[in-house]
Structures are given as C-alpha cells and as structure tokens.
Design a protein around this motif. Sequence first.
Motif, mmCIF file in Angstrom:
data_model
loop_
_atom_site.group_PDB
_atom_site.id
_atom_site.type_symbol
_atom_site.label_atom_id
_atom_site.label_comp_id
_atom_site.label_asym_id
_atom_site.label_seq_id
_atom_site.Cartn_x
_atom_site.Cartn_y
_atom_site.Cartn_z
ATOM 1 N N SER A 145 0.762 -1.100 -0.106
ATOM 2 C CA SER A 145 -0.026 0.143 0.066
ATOM 3 C C SER A 145 0.892 1.356 -0.128
ATOM 4 C CB SER A 145 -0.869 -0.061 1.146
ATOM 5 O OG SER A 145 -1.364 1.233 1.541
ATOM 6 N N SER A 146 0.355 2.173 -0.673
ATOM 7 C CA SER A 146 1.122 3.447 -0.629
ATOM 8 C C SER A 146 0.711 4.294 0.275
ATOM 9 C CB SER A 146 0.859 4.379 -2.056
ATOM 10 O OG SER A 146 -0.355 4.545 -2.150
ATOM 11 N N ALA A 164 5.543 2.016 4.031
ATOM 12 C CA ALA A 164 5.256 3.066 3.268
ATOM 13 C C ALA A 164 5.276 4.408 4.081
ATOM 14 C CB ALA A 164 3.753 3.315 2.695
ATOM 15 N N LYS A 167 8.367 6.578 3.303
ATOM 16 C CA LYS A 167 8.438 7.466 2.082
ATOM 17 C C LYS A 167 7.695 8.657 2.483
ATOM 18 C CE LYS A 167 7.346 7.264 -2.872
ATOM 19 N NZ LYS A 167 6.055 6.975 -3.471
ATOM 20 N N ARG A 245 -3.006 8.353 4.963
ATOM 21 C CA ARG A 245 -2.878 8.882 3.675
ATOM 22 C C ARG A 245 -2.033 10.320 3.465
ATOM 23 N NH1 ARG A 245 -6.958 7.675 -0.729
ATOM 24 N NH2 ARG A 245 -6.298 5.908 -0.256
#
Length: 500
Positions: A145-146, A164, A167, A245
């Motif tokens: 998953s991003s 993630a 990042k 997110r």
Amino acid sequence: MFELPKLPFNKLEAILNSLPGGVYVLQNDQVLFFNKTFCELVGFPEEEVRNNNLDDLLNLTPHGRENAREIYKKVQAGELEEHVWDNPLIRPDGETVILWGRVSRFECVDGFGVMITLQDITRRRSAEKEAEEQARMFRLIGESSSDFIYVHDRKSRITYVSPAVEKISGYPPEEWGQTVPKWVVEGPGMEHAREATRLAIQTGKKQPAYTVQIKRKNGTPGWLEVNEAPYLSGEEVAGIVGVGRDITDRLQTEEELKALNKKLEIRNRSLTQANQEMEAFIYTVSHDLKAPLVTLHGMTDRLISKSSDKLDDREKHYLERISVNVTRLEDLVLDLLKLSRIGRIEDSKENFEITDSLRESLDEADELIRTSGLKIEVDSVMGMTHFSSKRLRQVFTNLITNAAKYSDPQRQPVLKISAIEKDGWWHIEMRDNGRGIDPKFHEKIFQAFQRPGSLKSDEGTGIGLAVVKRIIEFNEGRVWVTSEQGIGSVFHFTIPKAVN
Ligand code: ADP
C-alpha cells in the motif's frame, strides 16, 4: 508419574473412557488398555484396535514405523521419559486428521508400561493456519500500500507499521518504536486525533477521518489524512488499525488552486466592472445621440420636401445622401441601444407557448416576408418555454429577417422552423435555403458590427446576431450556426423548458 494398578481397574477404566483425548496403554508390549476416544480418533472399531498393532492403527509409513519403534524402545528403556509429536493421519475412511500425541513411560507393579495419549488438533491447526494466512495477507497489504498502515493496542503501543511510512515521513518503521513518535504527536490537529482514537477505543466504532500535520525527517511539514478503525478481540476493543494517507500534494494543489481562483475572481470582477462601465457608456452615448439624430432626420426630410424646387440636381443629390446616411446612423444607434439594454434590465420571465412568440415575430416581419417571397414552414409542435416573451420574439424576428435578407435569388426562399426537447431544454432549429455562410465566419457573425460575407446592397447594421447571442446566453442557453455556402444555413439555439 502415577501408579496405575493401585486404583481398582473398573474405576480407572471409567476415568480413562471419560477423557476427551485418546488413551492407549501397553505393558510388556501387550495392549493393556485403550479408551473409546482412541478408537474414534484412529477410525478403527474396538475389535480391530485390539487385534492390530499401533503402526497400522496410526497408518505409519515404513520410515515412520522405524522412527516410532526407535522412540518406543527409548521410552521403554527409560532413556526417554516422553515424546510429543503432531502429524496428519489418514483414517481408513479416507478423512485426514491432525493428531497430537504423547508417548510416556510409567512405572507399575510389574515393571514399566508405555502410555500413548492422542488429541485431535485438526480444527486448532486450521484456525492457526487461517490466522497465519490472514497475518501474511495483512502484511502483504501493508507492504504494497502507498498509504501507511499501523496497528496499536488499547494503550497506544504500536505493534505494526507498514514500510510506506518511510516514503511519507522519512522515518523508517524501525524508528517508530513502541509509542507514537514525537514528529506525529507535535503537529497541529493532534488533539483532535487523540480524541478520535480515544472515542474509537471507548465506543468500538469507527470515527470520521481526520487530518494531522507532521514534521518530516527533512524538516518540511506534511499532511496526513487518517482513518482509524477499532479491532476486537472477542467482545473487547483490542486496539486500532489506522491508515495514514499523504495528502500534502493534494492540499498544496488545493491551496494553489484557491490562490489562482482568488486571482481569477479579482480579475473577473474588474472585467465585469469594465464591461459594465463600457455598456453604460455605450448606452449613454447611443441614448444621447438618438435625440439629435431624430431632429437631423426630421429637418433633412423637411428640407427635401419643402425646398427641393430651389435646389439644383447636385444639391438635391447631396441632401438625399445626407438623409440616407442619417437614417443609417439612426438605425445603428437604435440597434446599439437595443444591444446595450439586454441584461441591463432584468426581463420578467413567464411560461408561454413558443409558437405564440413565433406568431408575433412573423407578424412583425410580415412586410419583409411578403416582399422577399419567403415561405415559412413550422414542422413540429412546439411546447412551452420559461423565458421573456419579448426577448424570444426579438430572437425569432432577427433570424427570420436574416433568412429573408440573405436568401438565394436563384430559388424560392424557404425557412423551416422546428423544435426538439432534450434534458429540460428546447433545441430550436431555423433552417433556410439561402446563400449560406463561409465556415470561417461562423463565429464572427455573432459579434456586433461584423457583417462578413455581406454584399454592399445588403441592408443591416451587423447587430442582429449579436443581440440573439446576448439574449440566449444571458439565459444560459447556446446559439450556433451550421451552414454550407450555396445550400443554406441552420441557426440553432436552446431555451429552457417551462417550469411547473
Ligand atoms: P445584419 O443582418 O445587420 O448584417 P446580423 O448580425 O443579423 O447583422 O448578421 C451578420 C451577418 O451574418 C450578416 O451580415 C450576414 O452576412 C450573415 N448572415 C446572417 N444570417 C444569415 C443567413 N440566414 N444566411 C446567410 N448569411 C447570414
């Protein structure tokens, strides 16, 4: 260790038969006892359990038999107190079960015995396998998953963070540690975040998403949209699964868009203001020009009628030229006035039959229709519109007079008028068989004073279509032309359907 024979055998048998596990006891290689559960677990009737040896009952492979014998010998010899295993067993009916077993040695009056206990762990195994698979799947989701996924318990101790996170924040999962790190805690919005987490744990219900600002490892701020859902262990909330997110780019784009919109708004406002000033100016000029022009017109006419016998031909010609040009100027000023009035004054709208308006326009243009020989065909039943009847009449009149003016002298001019209804709008078509319009002028002819393709002899000021466009667009409709030179033109426009 227990001393088996000290208990009366029937009592012992009753106890062993009531056990949930299987029991099989050997003494001096002879079967001393087995319980009913043992028979059920290995899938053989009592008779066969008694007459078969253990290798066959447990369906062991040759290699398994050898192994089992080794172990049995060691246990019997006292070298091994007990041995535990769990293996799949294929029962005589073909069903596979996983049995957990223990071989243990015990002392008895006559020496030593060996006791084998069995338990069916098929269900437990498949539940464990399922849990393992789910955990693997969860990790896979986390890894691919991003968004970054995290899990923490009721006390906010973190048990999982997906890769993630690196990042997004610059910090690898290892740097998250056991508790929520400082870089998240200190950002604005964290108070709200804490409250949302507390509520999710307390109520067991998913809370609405929230936004937190974080300070990334490189020192720049970032924004996360966080969705948290409580997970249960039995009836109790055991912790939180959260998804963060990265919405930094989205927020930045939104900010840029907002700034751009603001700029556009300001520009629009100043354009609207400039437009309004321009229109007011045109209105004032044309309005103020009207009176002196009317006087000039009247005086030239009077001069022509009263003094023409005193003037020579040349002077008469000059006077006539003045009269023609004054009339033209007057028309222009009147048309300009008409154009600048649209939108300046709010027209009252009503529901009415489109054909009523069309009929009035045909009356208005009656003389031109007759002199040009224009044949009008209205080929569909039109319905009701919600519009200003005065303005629709103006639209029809301008388009009908154009069809009469720009006809092809080679053929009988015909104008077909039709309407179709679509998505709450009337689409009106006015199809003539006139001289047509060069495609490169299809847009231009709707601008004021533009008369491309007109001949010198054509009468007009170049404002009729600009008036049509203004009226239609002011009412959020569309107007356009399709045309082929030498064949004819179709003027299209849309007006809203009547409202209840
Ligand atoms: P005017 O008729 O006063 O020139 P309009 O704005 O009504 O002004 O029309 C602009 C130009 O568009 C006209 O001069 C003419 O060249 C062209 N035009 C308009 N309607 C038609 C038509 N039905 N057929 C061919 N040309 C047309």
